[in-house]
Structures are given as C-alpha cells and as structure tokens.
Design an enzyme around this catalytic site. Structure first.
Site, PDB file in Angstrom:
ATOM      1  N   GLU A 161      52.567 -73.986  24.856  1.00 49.54           N
ATOM      2  CA  GLU A 161      51.690 -74.507  23.814  1.00 49.54           C
ATOM      3  C   GLU A 161      52.336 -74.563  22.432  1.00 49.54           C
ATOM      4  O   GLU A 161      51.655 -74.493  21.411  1.00 49.54           O
ATOM      5  CB  GLU A 161      50.396 -73.698  23.796  1.00 49.54           C
ATOM      6  CG  GLU A 161      49.647 -73.810  25.118  1.00 49.54           C
ATOM      7  CD  GLU A 161      48.299 -73.101  25.142  1.00 49.54           C
ATOM      8  OE1 GLU A 161      47.869 -72.608  24.078  1.00 49.54           O
ATOM      9  OE2 GLU A 161      47.682 -73.036  26.215  1.00 49.54           O
ATOM     10  N   HIS A 399      32.987 -72.963  34.132  1.00 49.76           N
ATOM     11  CA  HIS A 399      34.115 -72.401  33.394  1.00 49.76           C
ATOM     12  C   HIS A 399      34.363 -70.989  33.895  1.00 49.76           C
ATOM     13  O   HIS A 399      33.473 -70.133  33.863  1.00 49.76           O
ATOM     14  CB  HIS A 399      33.847 -72.374  31.890  1.00 49.76           C
ATOM     15  CG  HIS A 399      35.011 -71.865  31.098  1.00 49.76           C
ATOM     16  ND1 HIS A 399      34.953 -70.766  30.269  1.00 49.76           N
ATOM     17  CD2 HIS A 399      36.289 -72.301  31.020  1.00 49.76           C
ATOM     18  CE1 HIS A 399      36.135 -70.554  29.710  1.00 49.76           C
ATOM     19  NE2 HIS A 399      36.958 -71.475  30.155  1.00 49.76           N
ATOM     20  N   GLU A 470      46.331 -72.865  30.861  1.00 45.87           N
ATOM     21  CA  GLU A 470      47.394 -71.860  30.812  1.00 45.87           C
ATOM     22  C   GLU A 470      48.192 -71.726  32.113  1.00 45.87           C
ATOM     23  O   GLU A 470      48.711 -70.641  32.407  1.00 45.87           O
ATOM     24  CB  GLU A 470      46.855 -70.481  30.395  1.00 45.87           C
ATOM     25  CG  GLU A 470      46.331 -70.405  28.989  1.00 45.87           C
ATOM     26  CD  GLU A 470      44.886 -70.869  28.863  1.00 45.87           C
ATOM     27  OE1 GLU A 470      44.533 -71.499  27.846  1.00 45.87           O
ATOM     28  OE2 GLU A 470      44.088 -70.599  29.790  1.00 45.87           O
ATOM     29  N   GLU A 488      46.005 -77.961  31.403  1.00 48.24           N
ATOM     30  CA  GLU A 488      46.327 -77.919  29.970  1.00 48.24           C
ATOM     31  C   GLU A 488      47.841 -77.840  29.856  1.00 48.24           C
ATOM     32  O   GLU A 488      48.506 -78.846  29.693  1.00 48.24           O
ATOM     33  CB  GLU A 488      45.644 -76.730  29.314  1.00 48.24           C
ATOM     34  CG  GLU A 488      45.828 -76.670  27.806  1.00 48.24           C
ATOM     35  CD  GLU A 488      45.284 -75.382  27.234  1.00 48.24           C
ATOM     36  OE1 GLU A 488      44.732 -75.432  26.121  1.00 48.24           O
ATOM     37  OE2 GLU A 488      45.426 -74.324  27.882  1.00 48.24           O
ATOM     38  N   GLU A 494      42.866 -78.534  20.553  1.00 47.39           N
ATOM     39  CA  GLU A 494      42.203 -77.330  20.074  1.00 47.39           C
ATOM     40  C   GLU A 494      42.973 -76.633  18.959  1.00 47.39           C
ATOM     41  O   GLU A 494      42.374 -75.928  18.139  1.00 47.39           O
ATOM     42  CB  GLU A 494      41.981 -76.363  21.229  1.00 47.39           C
ATOM     43  CG  GLU A 494      43.271 -75.828  21.842  1.00 47.39           C
ATOM     44  CD  GLU A 494      43.020 -74.966  23.071  1.00 47.39           C
ATOM     45  OE1 GLU A 494      41.846 -74.843  23.469  1.00 47.39           O
ATOM     46  OE2 GLU A 494      43.992 -74.430  23.624  1.00 47.39           O
TER      47      GLU A 494
END
Length: 688
Positions: A161, A399, A470, A488, A494
C-alpha cells in the site's frame, strides 16, 4: 504437439514466437542460464536460475542437460467474467530436464514464449531422494541490459500500500519511504534495495517491460532485490516465522516467473499472459457469480462521520455492558438508507462494515480471538435488514475483518460462510489489517498464500464471491477461482481519507503495476473532493470529479464500489448518471493510449450489449486527449455522452467542475478532449 529431443551438448536452445525469443543454456559451472530478446535485441541478458535448499545449498549449479521437449499451443477460452469475452492462449513451450551431477537430483524448467513475453517455472519431478524439502532461497535473476526507468514500491513482506516512486533502477532505495509511511498499518521491509512486483520498467531502448509472477500457490510471494550497479534483479522470497521460504513435496511446481514486453505501452496493458499461465477452474457451473456495483457504509467511517465500533471503551470484544457511543455507522436505520439508495439507482449490493462485535478491541493488540463473524451489535438487526434488502431487490455484502488473525478465521470459516448463506449474503469483503497470526508469519509468506486460497476454495463450496483486502498482489488466480473476484493489495482511494493520499499520477501507474495481476477494489466515485474530513479541513482528493468517473473504466473490477456518501451525489446527479450506467463486466477492451505515470485511455464494450464506455485520465499535467473511435461498428451512428473537465477545472484549485455534452459519432470520429491537471473524462457511447 510434443517434440522430444535428447540433449547431446550444452549448446544454446532457442524458441521464438513473433518478436520474442528465449535462449536457454548451461554455463561452464553447470548453472542454468536464460536470455530473452525482443525484435532481435536482448533486453534480459544472461540470467541465472536455481535454488538453495536446506539439504542442498548448491542446487543452482552442477547441472547437466539430459533431455528437452518442445510443444506448440494455440487455443481460446472464455473467462467467467472479465475485460474480454474470449482469450487466445498461443505459445511455444520448451521443457528442459536437468540432473545435478553430484547429488543426482532432478529439476525441470518449463518455458513458455508468447507474442508478448515469457513465462517460466520450476518443476520438481518425483524422485526417490528428494521428496519433502525446504527452499531457503531462489536464485532466479532478471538481468537488464541497461539502467531502466522503474515504477516501484518497496519490497515489504506485509504491505503493498505504498505510493509509487519513479526512478532509475540505479537510484532504488526504499529506506526513507518505508520509514515515512506511518499511514500503513504494518510495515516489514528489511532490504532497502528490494521492490515489489509487478515491477514496471522502461528500458533505454524504449521497451516496456513488466516483471511479475503467475499462479502464486503454495509458495511465498516473490520480490526483487535491485543491484543498482549491474542492473541485476534477483528473486527474494518472503520468509516464514523461522526464516525459511517454502516447504514443498515433490512432485511439485513453483509459480511462473513472468516477463511481459512490448515496444508499445498500450500493448503491455492488453496482455493476457498472466491469466493464460493459470489453470482453468475445476468446475464449470458459475451461474451464481454475479459481477456488481455496490454501495456501503465505509466512506463515512473513513472520514470520521461514524465509527466501526459500537462503544468507545475497551471491552475486550464483548458486547455485554456496552455503552453506545452514538456514532456507530452499522445500525439498522442507517443501513436501510443505503439499501434505499442502492435500490433507487440500480446497484445490486450494499456492504456494511462494523456490524459485528469486536471492533473496540480489534487493532494493534496482536490478539487471536477478536471476532466470531456471526454476532451483531445490538443496533444491527440481521433478519430485519435481510428482509428489507430482499424487498428492495438488493443483496447485502458481508464484511469479515480478521485483524490479521488468520488462525481464528480459519476455525470460523464454515460458521461464517453458513451465516452468509442463511442471510443471503452472496459476497464477502475480507480484511487482514494487523500483524499476522500465526505469529511471525507475514501477509505475503507461504502460509498466508495458502490461507487466502483456502478462503477462496471455501467460497466455491458455499457459493460466496470474495473481495480480499491486505492479501498478496494478485497473480491471475481469478481464472482458477472465478469467485475470487477482486483484491485490494495496493494503495486505494481510502488513503485520501485518513492520510495525505497519493499524487495525481498514481492511477496512471496502477494499471502498469498492481493491476497486471488482477482486478483491484480501488473504491472510486468520490464526488465531494474537498472538506470531506472535518477533522482535517485541508485534506482533499488528488483528482477532479470527471477523473473519478473515468476510474470506473481505467481501474477494472467486477465488484466495483460506488464509494461516496449518498448525499454527496445529490449535487451532481447529472454526472452520477455515468456511475449508474457504467457496467462492470465486458465483452471487449481496447487500450487506446497509455504511458506509465502520464496518461491512460481505455475503451470497453458492455457484456452482451453494443454499448461502449471510455475512461481517459492524466497525471498532474493538463493534457489533450485525441480519442479515435475506430472500434465502433462501421456504418452505424452512436450517441456519445461526454463527461469532461470544465475549462477551469484543476485537481487542487477547482476539482468539482465539469461539463456534459452529447454528440453523434461513428467509427471515423476522433474526439478531442482537454483533460485538466489531475483530471479525466468519461464517455458513454450507445447506438442510435
């Protein structure tokens, strides 16, 4: 067909397809060596191959070539979903059978040469003296002919990230970036000269080269150590808790090492080589898989309007005795508002985060049992929400945040997935924010690679679609597991909420790097571009509104979020129409223009329909985009609706201004558009 050849000497062996040529030989020390040429020029110079094993530290030399086989393949196949409806898989294959002369151990290397590059992997055949073994290092190298320009992020064992750096290979040093990246939850990057793959390169000869891997299964992710003096890239495998890299049992194979090459950047983005190197799925009934757009209670949590946690006090994850904080986002009344919004605009899904107990105790504690994945907070009525969503024709998306405790999640997987089926959740977004449990393992190590696959396999069993956050960066496994629809594994939108975000060129780099292996849950569609985080009033998106629309085309995902708050779309209903209309599954994709770090223009044809959609984006520089429409059916007229930056638009000073125009076009039309700094354009083209 196969062609077997008995090896008599160590003379070079060459296979070629179109402009790409692979040469294999064994050097005087018995070390396997390969070279790759494009259009007659070597861009991968002689590079070594092999391993260090716990029981054989020299399993990279002393080999003799005992046999070779060649094979030609030309076939087509249809993905369950994707950017195109049909994929051609055409290659020349060379298998070299090697025997180490001292130990007698066997090793095969399989090369496949495509029109757009080379893939190779190692195969350990069945052999009496090498059954269970441990890999402590891999000696694969990618030696470049010169000091190429690279678009890179640090080789971190736990995160992909980071923002991208553009530099020469000789200038790669990730130390300062890793140290300053305090907005990333877990960072483990011990090698200052390591970079992550997919690594995008532009050589001094103006070749575009991408180095990555395909079919990452039962093996750690590969990173690359950069020798800035020699321009040599060496494989670095993510270690486990005791420092080993992989535990294998012959017969077995490694992932494919991939080298995609072209003299046109656009052709690189069109490559399907990584997908082709993955196995087809074992089953054929995927009628239950449904690509979709979805909304969610997410951005309001990211920007501080509400919270994931029901209470503010630390309660060790239990819901008894909680004092509500009054800001919990995942409450029944609020969820119904998002369901109404989805139903009114034709979106199939609603994602709710923070619905289940444990969020008061979830982050930073390296605790194993935080969530049970089935117990809601007192203000979240699971049954009532299920019935309300069903009445509105909307499905809920689950989720499951694990807080990095993969052991706990695996114990709960059947329970969690049965809960999803009982309450009609067809998809789940999984999360792994935090240090991994088993303690000492890393997000990108062999144990976790196998964990993510186990989750995907469990999803197949229960007919659950997966959106993994992740995980390691994708390697084309969406072909083998069509329910593993998105990940992701990169720096998403975000980061503009809880940190200073990313530069405007970020989205022009992602398709050449992170997206080479598979779709990304990037969460586009933010319309309130300034002042969305009241606690940090100066924070803003590094994008214009028109660019946010274009991202629905340029950043592909079959699970695509409509990420902003419903009320923020009210002021721009005319622009919001593009998000309502744009599909997430495609019959055809054309890369019209591309240059990493500068600009991208992509056109896509809607699945089963004659409609085309175009996204064009630029970096921090304003740019003119000339968009030819030669892909349209000849002789037909279309109406193009163009959502473009206004003349005075600018990502920093004036990001929310745009204009919408319509015009009649055909296959001879060239649209000339002005893209603002940090801007873009989105176009919907429908037959008249």
């Amino acid at each position: 067909m196969w062609q077997g050849l008995m090896a008599q000497t160590n003379a070079p062996i060459t296979i070629t397809q179109n402009k790409v040529q692979l040469t294999f030989t064994i050097d005087p020390a018995g070390q396997p060596i390969y070279t790759v040429d494009f259009n007659g020029k070597a861009f991968i110079t002689p590079s070594r191959q092999g391993f260090v094993l716990a029981t054989d530290s020299l399993f990279y030399k002393g080999f003799a070539l005992i046999n070779t086989e060649k094979k030609s393949v030309d076939e087509t196949w249809k993905p369950v979903w994707g950017e195109v409806s049909t994929i051609r898989n055409s290659y020349q294959q060379l298998t070299v059978h090697l025997k180490q002369q001292t130990s007698g151990h066997l090793l095969d290397i399989v090369f496949r040469v495509f029109d757009d590059g080379v893939g190779f992997r190692y195969e350990f055949p069945y052999q009496p003296d090498l059954k269970y073994f441990t890999v402590t290092d891999e000696h694969t190298a990618f030696n470049l002919a010169g000091d190429a320009t690279a678009w890179w992020i640090p080789g971190d064992y736990d995160s992909n990230e980071y923002p991208y750096t553009t530099s020469k290979l000789s200038q790669v040093n990730n130390s300062s970036l890793v140290q300053s990246a305090t907005d990333i939850a877990v960072r483990t990057a011990p090698d200052p000269f390591a970079v992550q793959t997919p690594l995008m390169l532009k050589t001094e000869d103006q070749l575009y080269v991408n180095i990555h891997e395909a079919a990452l299964r039962n093996y750690p992710a590969m990173q690359l150590h950069v020798d800035g003096n020699t321009h040599q890239l060496s494989a670095r495998l993510v270690p486990d808790a005791v420092g080993n890299k992989a535990y294998l049992h012959a017969p077995c194979t490694t992932p494919w090492r991939t080298i995609i090459v072209s003299d046109k950047a656009a052709d690189l983005l069109a490559s399907k080589m990584i997908l082709n190197l993955n196995d087809p799925p074992k089953t054929t009934d995927f009628s239950w898989i449904q690509p979709m757009k979805f909304v969610g209670i997410w951005w309001e949590m990211q920007t501080g309007k509400s919270t994931w946690n029901y209470a503010d006090a630390d309660n060790r994850g239990k819901d008894d005795g909680l004092v509500p904080n009054g800001r919990h986002g995942a409450n029944t009344a609020n969820v119904k508002k998002y369901i109404d919004f989805a139903a009114a605009n034709g979106f199939k899904g609603v994602l709710v985060e923070g619905w289940n107990t444990g969020w008061e105790d979830w982050f930073g504690n390296w605790k194993e049992e935080v969530f049970d994945f089935v117990t809601p907070y007192p203000d979240f009525n699971v049954k009532e929400i299920e019935q309300y969503a069903a009445a509105k024709g909307v499905q809920m998306i689950m989720h499951n945040e694990t807080s990095g405790s993969a052991t706990n999640y695996e114990r709960q997987l059947d329970t969690a997935f049965r809960f999803m089926r009982a309450y009609d959740y067809p998809a789940v977004k999984t999360g792994y924010v935090g240090r991994i449990i088993p303690r000492g393992e890393h997000h990108d190590g062999q144990w976790m690679v196998n964990h993510y696959e186990r989750v995907a396999q469990k999803g197949l069993q229960y007919h659950i679609m997966i959106d993994a956050h992740e995980p390691p960066r994708p390697t084309g496994l969406q072909r083998t597991f069509p329910n593993w629809m998105a990940s992701e594994a990169g720096r998403g939108n975000e980061y503009n909420a809880f940190s200073n975000g990313t530069a405007p060129d970020h989205e022009t780099i992602l398709p050449f790097t992170r997206l080479m292996g598979g779709p990304m849950d990037y969460t586009p569609g933010i319309f309130k571009l300034k002042g969305y985080a009241p606690h940090v009033p100066d924070r803003q998106m590094h994008s214009t509104l028109a660019k946010q629309l274009a991202l629905y085309v340029t950043i592909y995902s079959p699970l695509q979020m409509v990420a902003d708050l419903p009320e923020n779309y009210e002021a721009h209903k005319d622009a919001f129409q593009f998000i309502r209309d744009v599909p997430v599954d495609w019959d055809d994709t054309r890369i019209l223009a591309a240059e990493p770090g500068d600009y991208i223009t992509i056109a896509r044809k809607e699945k089963g329909k004659p409609n085309w959609y175009i996204g064009a984006i630029t970096d921090e520089l304003p740019r003119k985009a000339a968009i030819p429409l030669h892909f349209l059916d000849k002789g037909k007229k279309y109406r193009a609706t163009i959502y473009a930056d206004a003349d005075n638009a600018d990502w920093k000073q004036n990001p929310e201004v745009y204009h919408i125009t319509t015009t009649v076009v055909d296959a001879t039309t060239i649209l000339n558009l002005q893209l603002a700094a940090g801007g873009g354009a989105a176009i919907a083209i429908l037959p008249i």
